[in-house]
Design an enzyme around this catalytic site. Structure first.
Site, PDB file in Angstrom:
ATOM      1  CB  SER A 182      -0.857   0.021   1.265  1.00 39.85           C
ATOM      2  OG  SER A 182      -1.476   1.286   1.419  1.00 39.85           O
ATOM      3  CE1 TYR A 230      -3.729  -2.476   5.363  1.00 42.80           C
ATOM      4  CE2 TYR A 230      -3.137  -0.211   4.850  1.00 42.80           C
ATOM      5  CZ  TYR A 230      -3.598  -1.454   4.443  1.00 42.80           C
ATOM      6  OH  TYR A 230      -3.934  -1.661   3.125  1.00 42.80           O
TER       7      TYR A 230
HETATM    8  P1  NAP Z   1     -11.244  -6.299   1.587  1.00 35.22           P
HETATM    9  O1  NAP Z   1     -12.355  -5.868   0.687  1.00 35.22           O
HETATM   10  O2  NAP Z   1     -11.416  -6.146   3.062  1.00 35.22           O
HETATM   11  O3  NAP Z   1     -10.905  -7.852   1.249  1.00 35.22           O
HETATM   12  C1  NAP Z   1      -9.930  -8.537   1.990  1.00 35.22           C
HETATM   13  C2  NAP Z   1      -9.906  -9.991   1.569  1.00 35.22           C
HETATM   14  O4  NAP Z   1      -9.009 -10.706   2.445  1.00 35.22           O
HETATM   15  C3  NAP Z   1     -11.261 -10.697   1.708  1.00 35.22           C
HETATM   16  O5  NAP Z   1     -11.364 -11.724   0.752  1.00 35.22           O
HETATM   17  C4  NAP Z   1     -11.184 -11.290   3.100  1.00 35.22           C
HETATM   18  O6  NAP Z   1     -12.137 -12.354   3.303  1.00 35.22           O
HETATM   19  C5  NAP Z   1      -9.732 -11.774   3.099  1.00 35.22           C
HETATM   20  N1  NAP Z   1      -9.231 -11.990   4.449  1.00 35.22           N
HETATM   21  C6  NAP Z   1      -9.315 -11.156   5.523  1.00 35.22           C
HETATM   22  N2  NAP Z   1      -8.799 -11.746   6.602  1.00 35.22           N
HETATM   23  C7  NAP Z   1      -8.374 -12.990   6.207  1.00 35.22           C
HETATM   24  C8  NAP Z   1      -7.735 -14.073   6.863  1.00 35.22           C
HETATM   25  N3  NAP Z   1      -7.418 -14.015   8.171  1.00 35.22           N
HETATM   26  N4  NAP Z   1      -7.443 -15.185   6.142  1.00 35.22           N
HETATM   27  C9  NAP Z   1      -7.732 -15.261   4.815  1.00 35.22           C
HETATM   28  N5  NAP Z   1      -8.332 -14.253   4.140  1.00 35.22           N
HETATM   29  C10 NAP Z   1      -8.634 -13.137   4.834  1.00 35.22           C
HETATM   30  O7  NAP Z   1      -9.894  -5.558   1.242  1.00 35.22           O
HETATM   31  P2  NAP Z   1      -9.361  -4.938  -0.158  1.00 35.22           P
HETATM   32  O8  NAP Z   1      -9.597  -3.493  -0.139  1.00 35.22           O
HETATM   33  O9  NAP Z   1      -9.849  -5.759  -1.289  1.00 35.22           O
HETATM   34  O10 NAP Z   1      -7.796  -5.144   0.045  1.00 35.22           O
HETATM   35  C11 NAP Z   1      -7.058  -6.166  -0.608  1.00 35.22           C
HETATM   36  C12 NAP Z   1      -5.573  -5.888  -0.410  1.00 35.22           C
HETATM   37  O11 NAP Z   1      -5.266  -4.607  -0.968  1.00 35.22           O
HETATM   38  C13 NAP Z   1      -5.149  -5.832   1.053  1.00 35.22           C
HETATM   39  O12 NAP Z   1      -3.866  -6.393   1.210  1.00 35.22           O
HETATM   40  C14 NAP Z   1      -5.090  -4.332   1.329  1.00 35.22           C
HETATM   41  O13 NAP Z   1      -4.215  -4.032   2.377  1.00 35.22           O
HETATM   42  C15 NAP Z   1      -4.599  -3.818  -0.005  1.00 35.22           C
HETATM   43  N6  NAP Z   1      -4.903  -2.400  -0.251  1.00 35.22           N
HETATM   44  C16 NAP Z   1      -6.187  -1.954  -0.235  1.00 35.22           C
HETATM   45  C17 NAP Z   1      -6.423  -0.597  -0.457  1.00 35.22           C
HETATM   46  C18 NAP Z   1      -7.819  -0.023  -0.437  1.00 35.22           C
HETATM   47  O14 NAP Z   1      -7.953   1.210  -0.532  1.00 35.22           O
HETATM   48  N7  NAP Z   1      -8.865  -0.817  -0.342  1.00 35.22           N
HETATM   49  C19 NAP Z   1      -5.359   0.263  -0.705  1.00 35.22           C
HETATM   50  C20 NAP Z   1      -4.060  -0.239  -0.730  1.00 35.22           C
HETATM   51  C21 NAP Z   1      -3.848  -1.585  -0.501  1.00 35.22           C
HETATM   52  P3  NAP Z   1     -12.629 -12.799   4.797  1.00 35.22           P
HETATM   53  O15 NAP Z   1     -12.842 -11.553   5.588  1.00 35.22           O
HETATM   54  O16 NAP Z   1     -13.874 -13.595   4.553  1.00 35.22           O
HETATM   55  O17 NAP Z   1     -11.544 -13.658   5.336  1.00 35.22           O
END
Ligand code: NAP
Length: 247
Positions: A142, A155
């Site tokens: 990120s 984070y």
């Molecule tokens: P999200 O919508 O919260 O999705 C997260 C995913 O990870 C879900 O499939 C969730 O499913 C899974 N997960 C969470 N805890 C888990 C565990 N203990 N074991 C296995 N799976 C798990 O998040 P997102 O925004 O798509 O983010 C995806 C990635 O991009 C992350 O690494 C995040 O840090 C990064 N990112 C996001 C942003 C943003 O603005 N959204 C920006 C920069 C980077 P369950 O909860 O059912 O397990």
């Protein structure tokens, strides 16, 4: 769908948000795609039942903060498809709040998935890739791992750690035909950014040269580029994909 040989692709946390967008992208390019998360979603059920994807898609519930779940997931993929060509370490979790008020539980939740979970999966996958002397790994970090963000200390620390992992693993695995890169996304339209209020989101959009938040497709496109079969030389890099926000 492409005519190239299908690859075996693991995307962690592909049940929703960015991970689901990355799963979709590799399914569209004709690959065999495995994903896991703690709970199933309608999107996953759709891939499991759609005749166009059901034979090329593998789902397994797993809590990647637990080493035994991470190992079992990777083992299941190898049992099904014999090899792993691409690993996208996407699963991640955020907790926001002032660091001095953070609970032990909040710190553990974020560190256990973002760092330890990624290390567990990467270890199990690298073992298989080393045996075949080929593979491509992408760690989703990120921009807050680079610039920091008030209220996201734990984070941000975990995301900076992933960038370190990208550089170290690229050195460790490079001579064995395995490339390792990172993508540092800016702010995306997913559940994770729902923690930001309207004022914060408007401010981010105003300061972003592209004039919008990112979509999962913006990141999936870069995953495809980094893991393209011809790439054996771009490695150890963290690519910022943020609409120009930190430029
Ligand atoms: P999200 O919508 O919260 O999705 C997260 C995913 O990870 C879900 O499939 C969730 O499913 C899974 N997960 C969470 N805890 C888990 C565990 N203990 N074991 C296995 N799976 C798990 O998040 P997102 O925004 O798509 O983010 C995806 C990635 O991009 C992350 O690494 C995040 O840090 C990064 N990112 C996001 C942003 C943003 O603005 N959204 C920006 C920069 C980077 P369950 O909860 O059912 O397990």
């Amino acid at each position: 769908m492409s005519t190239a040989e299908p690859r075996v692709v693991i995307v962690t946390g592909g049940s929703r948000g960015l991970g689901a967008g990355i799963v979709r992208s590799y399914l569209e390019s004709g690959d065999l795609v495995a994903t896991c998360a703690r709970s199933i979603t309608p999107e996953v059920e759709g891939w499991m039942s759609d005749p166009a994807t059901k034979d090329r898609f593998l789902w397994m519930p797993a809590d990647l903060a637990k080493a035994e779940d991470a190992n079992a997931f990777v083992k299941a993929v190898v049992a099904q498809w014999k090899q792993i060509d691409v690993l996208i370490n996407n699963a991640g979790v955020a907790r926001d709040g002032i660091h001095s008020m953070f609970s032990d539980d909040d710190i553990d939740t974020v560190v256990d998935l973002n760092i330890k979970g990624t290390l567990y999966v990467s270890r199990a996958v690298a073992k298989r890739m080393l045996a075949r002397r080929s593979g491509s790994i992408v760690n989703i970090s990120s921009i807050v791992g680079l610039s920091g963000y008030r209220g996201l200390a734990t984070y941000s620390a975990t995301k900076a750690a992933l960038d370190g992992l990208t550089r170290a693993l690229s050195r460790e695995l490079g001579s064995r035909g395995i490339v390792v890169n990172g993508i540092a996304p800016g702010y995306l339209k997913t559940e994770m950014s729902h923690g930001l209020d309207a004022d914060q989101l408007n401010q981010i959009v105003r300061r972003t040269p592209a004039g919008r938040l990112g979509d999962p497709e913006d990141i999936a496109r870069v995953c495809q580029f980094l893991t393209a079969p011809g790439n054996g030389y771009l490695t150890g890099q963290v690519i910022v994909v943020d609409g120009g926000l930190t430029s």
